[in-house]
Design an enzyme around this catalytic site. Sequence first.
Site, PDB file in Angstrom:
ATOM      1  N   LYS A   1       6.487  40.494 -33.231  1.00 32.46           N
ATOM      2  CA  LYS A   1       8.033  39.330 -32.717  1.00 32.46           C
ATOM      3  C   LYS A   1       8.681  39.924 -31.603  1.00 32.46           C
ATOM      4  O   LYS A   1       9.112  38.926 -30.767  1.00 32.46           O
ATOM      5  CB  LYS A   1       8.822  38.942 -34.034  1.00 32.46           C
ATOM      6  CG  LYS A   1       8.037  38.603 -35.149  1.00 32.46           C
ATOM      7  CD  LYS A   1       8.920  38.338 -36.403  1.00 32.46           C
ATOM      8  CE  LYS A   1       8.174  37.278 -37.300  1.00 32.46           C
ATOM      9  NZ  LYS A   1       6.687  37.985 -37.703  1.00 32.46           N
TER      10      LYS A   1
ATOM     11  N   ARG B   1      -2.524  29.092 -32.095  1.00 35.17           N
ATOM     12  CA  ARG B   1      -3.092  30.496 -31.816  1.00 35.17           C
ATOM     13  C   ARG B   1      -4.012  30.633 -30.743  1.00 35.17           C
ATOM     14  O   ARG B   1      -4.959  30.061 -30.654  1.00 35.17           O
ATOM     15  CB  ARG B   1      -3.720  30.936 -33.098  1.00 35.17           C
ATOM     16  CG  ARG B   1      -4.621  32.184 -33.017  1.00 35.17           C
ATOM     17  CD  ARG B   1      -3.444  33.612 -32.530  1.00 35.17           C
ATOM     18  NE  ARG B   1      -2.373  33.773 -33.156  1.00 35.17           N
ATOM     19  CZ  ARG B   1      -2.471  34.496 -34.468  1.00 35.17           C
ATOM     20  NH1 ARG B   1      -3.447  35.122 -34.769  1.00 35.17           N
ATOM     21  NH2 ARG B   1      -1.445  34.926 -35.007  1.00 35.17           N
TER      22      ARG B   1
ATOM     23  N   ARG C   1      -2.246  25.191 -35.826  1.00 38.20           N
ATOM     24  CA  ARG C   1      -1.906  25.368 -37.571  1.00 38.20           C
ATOM     25  C   ARG C   1      -0.744  24.429 -37.606  1.00 38.20           C
ATOM     26  O   ARG C   1       0.385  24.665 -37.287  1.00 38.20           O
ATOM     27  CB  ARG C   1      -1.612  26.677 -37.477  1.00 38.20           C
ATOM     28  CG  ARG C   1      -2.841  27.784 -37.430  1.00 38.20           C
ATOM     29  CD  ARG C   1      -2.642  29.192 -37.337  1.00 38.20           C
ATOM     30  NE  ARG C   1      -1.527  29.435 -36.186  1.00 38.20           N
ATOM     31  CZ  ARG C   1      -1.058  30.525 -35.899  1.00 38.20           C
ATOM     32  NH1 ARG C   1      -1.201  31.479 -36.752  1.00 38.20           N
ATOM     33  NH2 ARG C   1      -0.351  30.831 -34.883  1.00 38.20           N
TER      34      ARG C   1
END
Length: 329
Positions: A135, A220, A235
């Site tokens: 992150k 992704r 997604r």
Amino acid sequence: MKILFVADPLSTFNSYKDSTFAMMREAARRGHEVWACEVPELMWVSGGRVTAREARRLVLTPEAVASQAGTKLAVWHSIEERRALALADVDAVLMRKDPPFDSEFFYATHLLEQAEREGAKVFNKPSALRDHPEKLAILEFSQFISPTLVTRSDAAIRAFHAEHQDIILKPLDGMGGMGIFRVKADGLNLGSIIETLNKQGAETVMVQRFVPEIAQGDKRILLIGGVPVPYCLARIPQGSEVRGNLAAGGKGVAQPLSDADRRIAEALAPILAQRGLLLVGLDVIGDKMTEINVTSPTCFQEIMEQTGFDVAATFIDALERGVAERAKA
């Protein structure tokens, strides 16, 4: 070539979706030896080398070797040999342990780095795994991200919410969408969510302005050997869910990279490859990057099944080149 996969227990593998299985299948098709161990089996003792205490040599079944992406197999391998194996005695070590990036993962990177000093070739490079927490790694590339705050401070989070109105809060060590909260303009439950995530100021939280393009999917994007795969997996959240993660029930739809996807991917790919990151997964919503995944990027099989692009073959090609290049260094 002898390849050692440092991964999760083999009993947890799903042949129809696991990217690590797809890597093993492609390696087996090329005649490479496939070995596996788990992180707790790594050890080092004075006078010795970093060793997998009980590495297992896998032989994939004929059905597994011949299988296509998305094929569910009840049995996909047999274990032909078990023995201690020094990491420097194999041609390539693939670190494929799933997140979270916790203390044990951190310690494992130090053992893997010691193995490198002993001659092992480890992918992704252990120091690069440590330097790119999934992150926080986006902070270096802030031109591609939405407004973001990293803090332990309750007051700072409340001020960020007051400015941006619709925000996402997430723990730094989560995976698969775990622990992600959305707070809209009404601020409903903001205090409780802050307390849950920052543990009364004891833990750091990431806060980002909500990106409404999540409705079209959390994409992704895979980078392999410094080159973007031409397809991503979007997604898409289902129902009232705000998370697109497959583990949270998102629907995976493969699609060509957009111009914005390609700009981000082509900017980061050579930089990250130069740092020893053979495989990277960028998460992008709309035209904003939200994470840089380096521990165990996935989505090989979904992209292959829907587009025909052989991600695993592309990866093993890059691995073979990487091993050859490091042998010359």
